[in-house]
Write a protein that holds these residues in place. Structure first.
Motif, PDB file in Angstrom:
ATOM      1  N   GLN A  92       0.618  -1.027  -0.027  1.00 47.16           N
ATOM      2  CA  GLN A  92      -0.051  -0.001   0.190  1.00 47.16           C
ATOM      3  C   GLN A  92       0.824   1.332   0.158  1.00 47.16           C
ATOM      4  OE1 GLN A  92      -2.363  -0.635   3.293  1.00 47.16           O
ATOM      5  NE2 GLN A  92      -3.190  -2.356   2.873  1.00 47.16           N
ATOM      6  N   ASN A  93       2.265   1.014   0.714  1.00 45.86           N
ATOM      7  CA  ASN A  93       2.818   1.990   0.834  1.00 45.86           C
ATOM      8  C   ASN A  93       3.872   2.597  -0.200  1.00 45.86           C
ATOM      9  OD1 ASN A  93       1.062   2.744   2.954  1.00 45.86           O
ATOM     10  ND2 ASN A  93       2.905   2.316   4.203  1.00 45.86           N
ATOM     11  N   VAL A  94       3.955   1.434  -1.135  1.00 46.61           N
ATOM     12  CA  VAL A  94       5.416   1.322  -1.642  1.00 46.61           C
ATOM     13  C   VAL A  94       4.753   0.552  -3.827  1.00 46.61           C
ATOM     14  CG1 VAL A  94       7.639   0.306  -3.345  1.00 46.61           C
ATOM     15  CG2 VAL A  94       7.123   1.031  -0.150  1.00 46.61           C
ATOM     16  N   THR A  95       5.602   1.532  -4.453  1.00 47.61           N
ATOM     17  CA  THR A  95       5.539   1.093  -5.676  1.00 47.61           C
ATOM     18  C   THR A  95       6.597   0.577  -6.296  1.00 47.61           C
ATOM     19  OG1 THR A  95       3.414   2.636  -6.643  1.00 47.61           O
ATOM     20  CG2 THR A  95       4.214   1.061  -8.435  1.00 47.61           C
ATOM     21  N   LEU A  96       6.523  -1.084  -6.190  1.00 48.11           N
ATOM     22  CA  LEU A  96       7.647  -1.228  -6.490  1.00 48.11           C
ATOM     23  C   LEU A  96       7.947  -1.289  -8.299  1.00 48.11           C
ATOM     24  CD1 LEU A  96      10.557  -3.154  -5.433  1.00 48.11           C
ATOM     25  CD2 LEU A  96       9.638  -4.421  -5.152  1.00 48.11           C
ATOM     26  N   PHE A  97       8.767  -1.004  -9.286  1.00 49.76           N
ATOM     27  CA  PHE A  97       9.653  -1.155  -9.881  1.00 49.76           C
ATOM     28  C   PHE A  97      11.024  -1.902 -10.283  1.00 49.76           C
ATOM     29  CE2 PHE A  97       7.108   2.130  -9.695  1.00 49.76           C
ATOM     30  CZ  PHE A  97       6.252   2.740 -11.954  1.00 49.76           C
ATOM     31  N   VAL A  98      10.278  -3.668 -11.372  1.00 49.36           N
ATOM     32  CA  VAL A  98      11.534  -4.781 -11.375  1.00 49.36           C
ATOM     33  C   VAL A  98      11.777  -4.819 -12.494  1.00 49.36           C
ATOM     34  CG1 VAL A  98      12.729  -6.590 -10.999  1.00 49.36           C
ATOM     35  CG2 VAL A  98      10.694  -5.462  -9.341  1.00 49.36           C
ATOM     36  N   VAL A  99      12.999  -4.218 -13.505  1.00 44.52           N
ATOM     37  CA  VAL A  99      13.410  -4.912 -14.611  1.00 44.52           C
ATOM     38  C   VAL A  99      14.681  -6.348 -14.376  1.00 44.52           C
ATOM     39  CG1 VAL A  99      14.669  -4.404 -17.041  1.00 44.52           C
ATOM     40  CG2 VAL A  99      12.488  -3.066 -15.889  1.00 44.52           C
ATOM     41  N   PRO A 100      13.871  -7.960 -14.425  1.00 50.31           N
ATOM     42  CA  PRO A 100      14.605  -8.529 -14.299  1.00 50.31           C
ATOM     43  C   PRO A 100      16.075  -9.002 -15.200  1.00 50.31           C
ATOM     44  CG  PRO A 100      12.502  -9.586 -14.459  1.00 50.31           C
ATOM     45  CD  PRO A 100      12.431  -7.807 -15.309  1.00 50.31           C
ATOM     46  N   LEU A 101      15.475  -8.386 -16.483  1.00 47.89           N
ATOM     47  CA  LEU A 101      16.409  -8.978 -17.205  1.00 47.89           C
ATOM     48  C   LEU A 101      16.673  -7.580 -18.612  1.00 47.89           C
ATOM     49  CD1 LEU A 101      18.295 -10.918 -19.275  1.00 47.89           C
ATOM     50  CD2 LEU A 101      16.162 -12.170 -19.940  1.00 47.89           C
ATOM     51  N   VAL A 102      17.777  -6.702 -18.791  1.00 46.85           N
ATOM     52  CA  VAL A 102      17.771  -5.884 -19.216  1.00 46.85           C
ATOM     53  C   VAL A 102      18.457  -6.344 -20.307  1.00 46.85           C
ATOM     54  CG1 VAL A 102      19.511  -3.283 -18.908  1.00 46.85           C
ATOM     55  CG2 VAL A 102      17.725  -3.998 -17.264  1.00 46.85           C
ATOM     56  N   ASN A 103      19.089  -7.158 -20.763  1.00 47.97           N
ATOM     57  CA  ASN A 103      20.140  -7.515 -21.325  1.00 47.97           C
ATOM     58  C   ASN A 103      19.974  -9.206 -22.008  1.00 47.97           C
ATOM     59  OD1 ASN A 103      21.905  -7.848 -23.630  1.00 47.97           O
ATOM     60  ND2 ASN A 103      23.603  -7.897 -22.457  1.00 47.97           N
ATOM     61  N   PRO A 104      18.877  -9.287 -22.663  1.00 49.42           N
ATOM     62  CA  PRO A 104      17.671 -11.149 -23.125  1.00 49.42           C
ATOM     63  C   PRO A 104      18.981 -11.533 -24.263  1.00 49.42           C
ATOM     64  CG  PRO A 104      16.645  -9.051 -24.127  1.00 49.42           C
ATOM     65  CD  PRO A 104      17.325  -8.239 -22.717  1.00 49.42           C
TER      66      PRO A 104
END
Length: 361
Positions: free
Chosen positions: A160-172
Protein backbone atom coordinates in the motif's frame (compact mmCIF):
# COMPACT_ATOMS: atom_id res chain seq x y z
CA UNK A 1 21.90 -43.35 -9.39
CA UNK A 2 19.51 -46.31 -9.38
CA UNK A 3 21.21 -49.65 -9.55
CA UNK A 4 20.52 -52.03 -12.38
CA UNK A 5 19.90 -51.47 -16.03
CA UNK A 6 18.43 -48.11 -17.01
CA UNK A 7 15.98 -47.55 -19.82
CA UNK A 8 17.47 -45.21 -22.42
CA UNK A 9 15.45 -42.96 -24.70
CA UNK A 10 16.59 -40.55 -27.39
CA UNK A 11 15.92 -36.83 -27.33
CA UNK A 12 16.30 -34.30 -30.15
CA UNK A 13 17.79 -31.01 -28.93
CA UNK A 14 15.61 -27.94 -29.46
CA UNK A 15 16.61 -24.30 -29.59
CA UNK A 16 17.08 -22.98 -26.07
CA UNK A 17 18.09 -26.33 -24.60
CA UNK A 18 21.04 -26.69 -22.25
CA UNK A 19 22.33 -29.76 -20.48
CA UNK A 20 20.87 -28.62 -17.15
CA UNK A 21 17.45 -27.81 -18.66
CA UNK A 22 17.26 -31.22 -20.35
CA UNK A 23 18.20 -32.98 -17.11
CA UNK A 24 15.56 -31.02 -15.19
CA UNK A 25 12.81 -31.57 -17.76
CA UNK A 26 13.50 -35.31 -17.91
CA UNK A 27 13.88 -35.61 -14.12
CA UNK A 28 17.36 -37.11 -14.23
CA UNK A 29 20.59 -36.14 -12.54
CA UNK A 30 22.87 -34.02 -14.67
CA UNK A 31 25.66 -36.44 -13.79
CA UNK A 32 23.62 -39.35 -15.21
CA UNK A 33 22.86 -37.42 -18.39
CA UNK A 34 26.54 -36.53 -18.77
CA UNK A 35 27.61 -40.13 -18.25
CA UNK A 36 25.24 -41.45 -20.92
CA UNK A 37 26.54 -38.89 -23.43
CA UNK A 38 30.22 -38.91 -22.49
CA UNK A 39 31.25 -40.17 -25.95
CA UNK A 40 29.11 -37.61 -27.79
CA UNK A 41 31.28 -34.55 -28.60
CA UNK A 42 28.18 -32.43 -29.22
CA UNK A 43 27.14 -32.80 -25.58
CA UNK A 44 30.21 -31.13 -24.12
CA UNK A 45 29.67 -27.64 -25.55
CA UNK A 46 26.66 -25.54 -26.53
CA UNK A 47 23.90 -27.86 -27.73
CA UNK A 48 23.12 -27.60 -31.43
CA UNK A 49 19.42 -27.95 -32.29
CA UNK A 50 18.78 -31.22 -34.08
CA UNK A 51 21.44 -33.12 -32.14
CA UNK A 52 20.27 -36.36 -30.50
CA UNK A 53 21.13 -37.21 -26.89
CA UNK A 54 20.70 -40.34 -24.80
CA UNK A 55 18.31 -39.81 -21.87
CA UNK A 56 18.47 -42.29 -18.96
CA UNK A 57 15.55 -42.90 -16.63
CA UNK A 58 16.04 -42.23 -12.94
CA UNK A 59 12.66 -42.36 -11.20
CA UNK A 60 14.26 -42.13 -7.77
CA UNK A 61 15.50 -38.58 -8.30
CA UNK A 62 13.33 -35.63 -7.29
CA UNK A 63 14.45 -32.12 -8.19
CA UNK A 64 13.41 -29.29 -5.91
CA UNK A 65 14.29 -25.63 -6.31
CA UNK A 66 13.43 -25.18 -2.65
CA UNK A 67 16.27 -27.51 -1.70
CA UNK A 68 18.72 -26.74 -4.49
CA UNK A 69 18.21 -23.12 -5.59
CA UNK A 70 18.36 -22.39 -9.31
CA UNK A 71 18.47 -25.70 -11.17
CA UNK A 72 19.11 -24.57 -14.74
CA UNK A 73 19.99 -21.51 -16.78
CA UNK A 74 17.40 -18.75 -16.45
CA UNK A 75 16.98 -16.56 -19.51
CA UNK A 76 14.38 -14.82 -21.63
CA UNK A 77 12.50 -18.03 -22.42
CA UNK A 78 12.03 -18.82 -18.74
CA UNK A 79 11.01 -15.22 -18.11
CA UNK A 80 8.39 -15.45 -20.87
CA UNK A 81 6.81 -18.40 -19.08
CA UNK A 82 7.02 -17.02 -15.56
CA UNK A 83 5.71 -13.56 -16.38
CA UNK A 84 2.32 -15.12 -17.16
CA UNK A 85 2.07 -16.48 -13.62
CA UNK A 86 2.67 -13.37 -11.52
CA UNK A 87 -0.74 -11.63 -11.69
CA UNK A 88 -2.99 -10.14 -10.48
CA UNK A 89 -1.01 -8.34 -7.76
CA UNK A 90 1.95 -7.87 -10.12
CA UNK A 91 1.47 -6.06 -13.41
CA UNK A 92 3.72 -6.89 -16.37
CA UNK A 93 4.34 -4.68 -19.40
CA UNK A 94 6.82 -4.44 -22.25
CA UNK A 95 8.93 -1.27 -22.16
CA UNK A 96 11.14 -1.90 -25.16
CA UNK A 97 12.92 -4.37 -27.40
CA UNK A 98 16.51 -5.58 -27.46
CA UNK A 99 18.79 -5.33 -30.49
CA UNK A 100 17.56 -8.75 -31.64
CA UNK A 101 13.92 -7.92 -30.94
CA UNK A 102 13.37 -9.62 -27.60
CA UNK A 103 10.96 -7.89 -25.22
CA UNK A 104 12.25 -6.06 -22.15
CA UNK A 105 9.70 -6.71 -19.43
CA UNK A 106 8.83 -4.46 -16.52
CA UNK A 107 7.06 -5.85 -13.47
CA UNK A 108 5.19 -3.43 -11.21
CA UNK A 109 3.63 -4.15 -7.85
CA UNK A 110 2.19 -1.95 -5.12
CA UNK A 111 0.02 1.14 -5.01
CA UNK A 112 2.09 3.56 -2.95
CA UNK A 113 3.53 6.97 -3.79
CA UNK A 114 7.14 5.91 -3.16
CA UNK A 115 8.60 4.42 -6.34
CA UNK A 116 11.60 2.08 -6.22
CA UNK A 117 13.40 0.54 -9.19
CA UNK A 118 15.39 -2.70 -9.14
CA UNK A 119 17.10 -4.08 -12.24
CA UNK A 120 19.37 -6.98 -13.17
CA UNK A 121 21.26 -8.75 -15.97
CA UNK A 122 22.76 -5.64 -17.51
CA UNK A 123 25.60 -7.98 -18.45
CA UNK A 124 25.02 -11.25 -20.28
CA UNK A 125 27.03 -13.38 -17.89
CA UNK A 126 25.13 -12.13 -14.83
CA UNK A 127 21.84 -13.88 -15.52
CA UNK A 128 21.59 -15.55 -12.12
CA UNK A 129 20.25 -12.25 -10.78
CA UNK A 130 17.31 -12.55 -13.19
CA UNK A 131 16.36 -15.77 -11.45
CA UNK A 132 16.82 -14.01 -8.10
CA UNK A 133 14.41 -11.18 -8.94
CA UNK A 134 11.78 -13.48 -10.44
CA UNK A 135 11.94 -15.72 -7.36
CA UNK A 136 11.61 -12.58 -5.23
CA UNK A 137 8.48 -11.49 -7.12
CA UNK A 138 6.93 -14.95 -6.90
CA UNK A 139 7.51 -15.09 -3.14
CA UNK A 140 6.25 -11.50 -2.77
CA UNK A 141 3.02 -12.55 -4.47
CA UNK A 142 2.59 -15.56 -2.15
CA UNK A 143 3.23 -13.53 0.99
CA UNK A 144 0.84 -10.82 -0.15
CA UNK A 145 -1.99 -13.21 -0.99
CA UNK A 146 -1.65 -15.02 2.36
CA UNK A 147 -1.08 -11.77 4.29
CA UNK A 148 2.10 -13.23 5.76
CA UNK A 149 4.99 -11.18 7.10
CA UNK A 150 8.42 -11.52 5.53
CA UNK A 151 11.51 -11.00 7.69
CA UNK A 152 9.21 -9.22 10.11
CA UNK A 153 7.86 -6.87 7.45
CA UNK A 154 4.15 -6.49 6.75
CA UNK A 155 4.01 -7.08 2.99
CA UNK A 156 0.41 -5.91 2.70
CA UNK A 157 1.38 -2.60 4.29
CA UNK A 158 4.41 -2.25 2.02
CA UNK A 159 2.17 -2.94 -0.98
CA UNK A 160 0.00 0.00 0.00
CA UNK A 161 2.91 2.37 0.65
CA UNK A 162 5.32 1.50 -2.15
CA UNK A 163 5.24 0.92 -5.89
CA UNK A 164 8.03 -1.44 -6.82
CA UNK A 165 9.33 -1.47 -10.40
CA UNK A 166 11.47 -4.46 -11.46
CA UNK A 167 13.26 -5.16 -14.75
CA UNK A 168 14.87 -8.55 -14.14
CA UNK A 169 16.46 -8.89 -17.60
CA UNK A 170 17.86 -5.72 -19.15
CA UNK A 171 20.08 -7.57 -21.65
CA UNK A 172 18.20 -10.62 -23.00
CA UNK A 173 20.43 -10.99 -26.09
CA UNK A 174 23.64 -11.06 -24.07
CA UNK A 175 22.21 -13.63 -21.67
CA UNK A 176 21.11 -15.80 -24.58
CA UNK A 177 24.62 -15.74 -26.05
CA UNK A 178 26.18 -16.74 -22.73
CA UNK A 179 23.72 -19.60 -22.19
CA UNK A 180 23.20 -20.94 -25.71
CA UNK A 181 26.12 -19.67 -27.74
CA UNK A 182 25.68 -18.72 -31.38
CA UNK A 183 22.92 -21.36 -31.74
CA UNK A 184 20.56 -19.11 -29.82
CA UNK A 185 20.98 -16.22 -32.26
CA UNK A 186 19.15 -16.08 -35.58
CA UNK A 187 20.43 -12.68 -36.74
CA UNK A 188 23.79 -10.91 -36.72
CA UNK A 189 25.66 -14.21 -36.26
CA UNK A 190 28.66 -13.16 -38.36
CA UNK A 191 28.87 -9.74 -36.68
CA UNK A 192 28.72 -11.31 -33.23
CA UNK A 193 31.36 -13.90 -34.09
CA UNK A 194 33.61 -11.16 -35.43
CA UNK A 195 33.26 -9.20 -32.18
CA UNK A 196 34.17 -12.41 -30.32
CA UNK A 197 37.24 -12.96 -32.53
CA UNK A 198 35.51 -16.04 -34.04
CA UNK A 199 35.54 -17.85 -30.70
CA UNK A 200 32.33 -19.81 -30.17
CA UNK A 201 32.57 -19.74 -26.38
CA UNK A 202 30.49 -16.83 -25.04
CA UNK A 203 30.61 -17.49 -21.32
CA UNK A 204 32.72 -14.34 -20.86
CA UNK A 205 30.29 -12.15 -22.86
CA UNK A 206 28.76 -9.19 -21.00
CA UNK A 207 27.75 -6.84 -23.84
CA UNK A 208 24.52 -6.71 -25.81
CA UNK A 209 24.23 -8.14 -29.34
CA UNK A 210 25.88 -5.03 -30.79
CA UNK A 211 28.96 -5.44 -28.61
CA UNK A 212 28.02 -2.53 -26.34
CA UNK A 213 28.30 -2.68 -22.55
CA UNK A 214 24.93 -1.40 -21.32
CA UNK A 215 26.35 -0.26 -17.99
CA UNK A 216 28.92 2.00 -19.68
CA UNK A 217 26.29 3.76 -21.80
CA UNK A 218 25.13 6.48 -19.46
CA UNK A 219 25.77 10.24 -19.68
CA UNK A 220 27.71 10.53 -16.43
CA UNK A 221 31.26 11.38 -17.53
CA UNK A 222 30.70 9.05 -20.49
CA UNK A 223 33.45 10.68 -22.59
CA UNK A 224 36.02 10.16 -19.84
CA UNK A 225 35.04 6.52 -19.42
CA UNK A 226 35.00 5.98 -23.19
CA UNK A 227 38.59 7.15 -23.43
CA UNK A 228 39.73 4.08 -21.47
CA UNK A 229 37.42 1.56 -23.13
CA UNK A 230 37.80 -0.36 -26.40
CA UNK A 231 37.18 1.91 -29.37
CA UNK A 232 35.02 -0.63 -31.15
CA UNK A 233 32.28 -3.19 -30.39
CA UNK A 234 33.68 -5.68 -27.92
CA UNK A 235 32.45 -8.41 -25.57
CA UNK A 236 32.77 -6.05 -22.58
CA UNK A 237 33.41 -2.46 -21.49
CA UNK A 238 32.72 -0.73 -24.85
CA UNK A 239 30.27 2.07 -24.06
CA UNK A 240 29.10 2.58 -27.63
CA UNK A 241 29.86 5.43 -30.00
CA UNK A 242 27.59 7.74 -28.01
CA UNK A 243 25.63 7.61 -24.74
CA UNK A 244 22.22 5.93 -24.74
CA UNK A 245 22.68 4.60 -28.26
CA UNK A 246 21.26 1.15 -27.52
CA UNK A 247 17.56 0.20 -27.42
CA UNK A 248 17.98 -1.47 -24.04
CA UNK A 249 19.43 1.63 -22.36
CA UNK A 250 16.89 3.86 -24.10
CA UNK A 251 14.09 1.80 -22.57
CA UNK A 252 15.53 2.11 -19.05
CA UNK A 253 16.24 5.82 -19.54
CA UNK A 254 12.68 6.52 -20.67
CA UNK A 255 11.27 4.57 -17.73
CA UNK A 256 13.51 6.38 -15.24
CA UNK A 257 12.67 9.83 -16.56
CA UNK A 258 8.96 9.05 -16.62
CA UNK A 259 8.71 7.61 -13.11
CA UNK A 260 11.29 9.67 -11.17
CA UNK A 261 12.18 6.91 -8.74
CA UNK A 262 12.92 7.58 -5.10
CA UNK A 263 16.00 5.35 -5.31
CA UNK A 264 17.35 2.59 -7.55
CA UNK A 265 19.27 -0.67 -7.17
CA UNK A 266 21.16 -2.22 -10.08
CA UNK A 267 22.19 -5.82 -9.47
CA UNK A 268 25.49 -7.11 -10.85
CA UNK A 269 27.56 -10.18 -10.02
CA UNK A 270 30.96 -9.94 -8.48
CA UNK A 271 32.36 -9.27 -5.04
CA UNK A 272 29.40 -9.00 -2.61
CA UNK A 273 29.80 -5.24 -2.43
CA UNK A 274 27.44 -2.26 -2.44
CA UNK A 275 28.55 0.88 -4.28
CA UNK A 276 26.66 3.98 -3.25
CA UNK A 277 28.54 7.13 -4.33
CA UNK A 278 29.26 9.12 -7.46
CA UNK A 279 31.49 12.22 -7.61
CA UNK A 280 30.15 13.32 -4.18
CA UNK A 281 26.80 14.08 -5.81
CA UNK A 282 24.87 11.48 -3.83
CA UNK A 283 22.61 12.55 -0.93
CA UNK A 284 24.26 12.57 2.48
CA UNK A 285 21.93 9.74 3.58
CA UNK A 286 23.35 7.35 0.97
CA UNK A 287 26.20 6.10 3.14
CA UNK A 288 23.89 5.27 6.04
CA UNK A 289 21.47 3.48 3.70
CA UNK A 290 24.31 1.47 2.14
CA UNK A 291 25.46 0.44 5.60
CA UNK A 292 21.94 -0.77 6.35
CA UNK A 293 22.03 -2.92 3.22
CA UNK A 294 25.47 -4.22 4.16
CA UNK A 295 24.37 -5.14 7.67
CA UNK A 296 21.44 -7.31 6.58
CA UNK A 297 23.28 -8.97 3.67
CA UNK A 298 26.85 -9.32 5.00
CA UNK A 299 28.04 -7.47 1.89
CA UNK A 300 30.57 -4.63 2.11
CA UNK A 301 29.53 -1.01 1.54
CA UNK A 302 32.01 0.84 -0.72
CA UNK A 303 31.57 4.44 -1.82
CA UNK A 304 32.77 4.04 -5.39
CA UNK A 305 34.27 1.51 -7.77
CA UNK A 306 36.17 4.33 -9.48
CA UNK A 307 34.24 3.88 -12.71
CA UNK A 308 31.87 6.14 -14.61
CA UNK A 309 29.00 6.05 -17.13
CA UNK A 310 27.04 3.43 -15.17
CA UNK A 311 23.29 3.53 -14.62
CA UNK A 312 23.65 4.15 -10.89
CA UNK A 313 26.12 6.98 -11.63
CA UNK A 314 23.72 8.65 -14.04
CA UNK A 315 20.75 8.30 -11.68
CA UNK A 316 22.64 10.00 -8.84
CA UNK A 317 23.86 12.75 -11.16
CA UNK A 318 20.45 13.31 -12.76
CA UNK A 319 18.20 13.14 -9.70
CA UNK A 320 20.53 13.68 -6.72
CA UNK A 321 18.84 10.71 -5.08
CA UNK A 322 20.29 7.45 -3.73
CA UNK A 323 21.46 4.89 -6.23
CA UNK A 324 23.17 1.59 -5.47
CA UNK A 325 25.09 -0.96 -7.51
CA UNK A 326 24.88 -4.27 -5.67
CA UNK A 327 27.36 -6.99 -6.59
CA UNK A 328 26.01 -10.42 -5.68
CA UNK A 329 28.19 -13.51 -5.51
CA UNK A 330 31.91 -14.10 -5.72
CA UNK A 331 33.98 -16.04 -8.22
CA UNK A 332 34.06 -16.18 -11.99
CA UNK A 333 31.11 -15.07 -14.11
CA UNK A 334 28.81 -16.62 -14.97
CA UNK A 335 28.40 -17.78 -11.41
CA UNK A 336 27.63 -21.50 -11.05
CA UNK A 337 24.12 -22.68 -10.28
CA UNK A 338 25.23 -23.64 -6.78
CA UNK A 339 25.84 -19.95 -6.02
CA UNK A 340 22.10 -19.26 -6.27
CA UNK A 341 21.41 -20.41 -2.70
CA UNK A 342 23.97 -18.04 -1.21
CA UNK A 343 22.75 -15.19 -3.41
CA UNK A 344 19.15 -15.76 -2.31
CA UNK A 345 20.02 -15.96 1.36
CA UNK A 346 22.21 -12.84 1.33
CA UNK A 347 20.36 -10.63 -1.15
CA UNK A 348 16.75 -11.27 -0.12
CA UNK A 349 17.02 -9.31 3.15
CA UNK A 350 18.88 -6.57 1.24
CA UNK A 351 16.00 -6.20 -1.24
CA UNK A 352 13.43 -6.08 1.55
CA UNK A 353 15.47 -3.58 3.57
CA UNK A 354 15.72 -1.27 0.54
CA UNK A 355 11.95 -1.12 0.27
CA UNK A 356 11.78 0.42 3.76
CA UNK A 357 13.99 3.39 2.84
CA UNK A 358 12.55 6.92 3.07
CA UNK A 359 10.92 8.50 0.03
CA UNK A 360 13.44 10.81 -1.64
CA UNK A 361 11.15 11.97 -4.41
Amino acid sequence: MKKGRMLITWYEVKQGDTQAKIAFNHKVRLEALTYENKSNPAFHSYLKPGTFLRIPTDNSYNLSEKDNGCLYEYGWRELENDRLKVGPSIHCEKIGLSVLGKPIWLFRTGTGKKKIFISAAWHGNEWLNTWLLMKFLQEWKKRLSKRKNWFGLNIEELYQNVTLFVVPLVNPDGVELVQEGIYGVNNYQQDILQINEDFKDFRHWSANASGVDLNHQWPADWHEEAASSPGRPFFRHFGGYSPLSEPETKAIHELSMKEGFSHVIALHSQGEEIYWGYQNQEPEESKELANRLAKVSSYRAVKTADSKAGYKDWFIKEFKRPGFTVETGTGQNPLPLEASKRIWITCLPLLLESITFPDFS
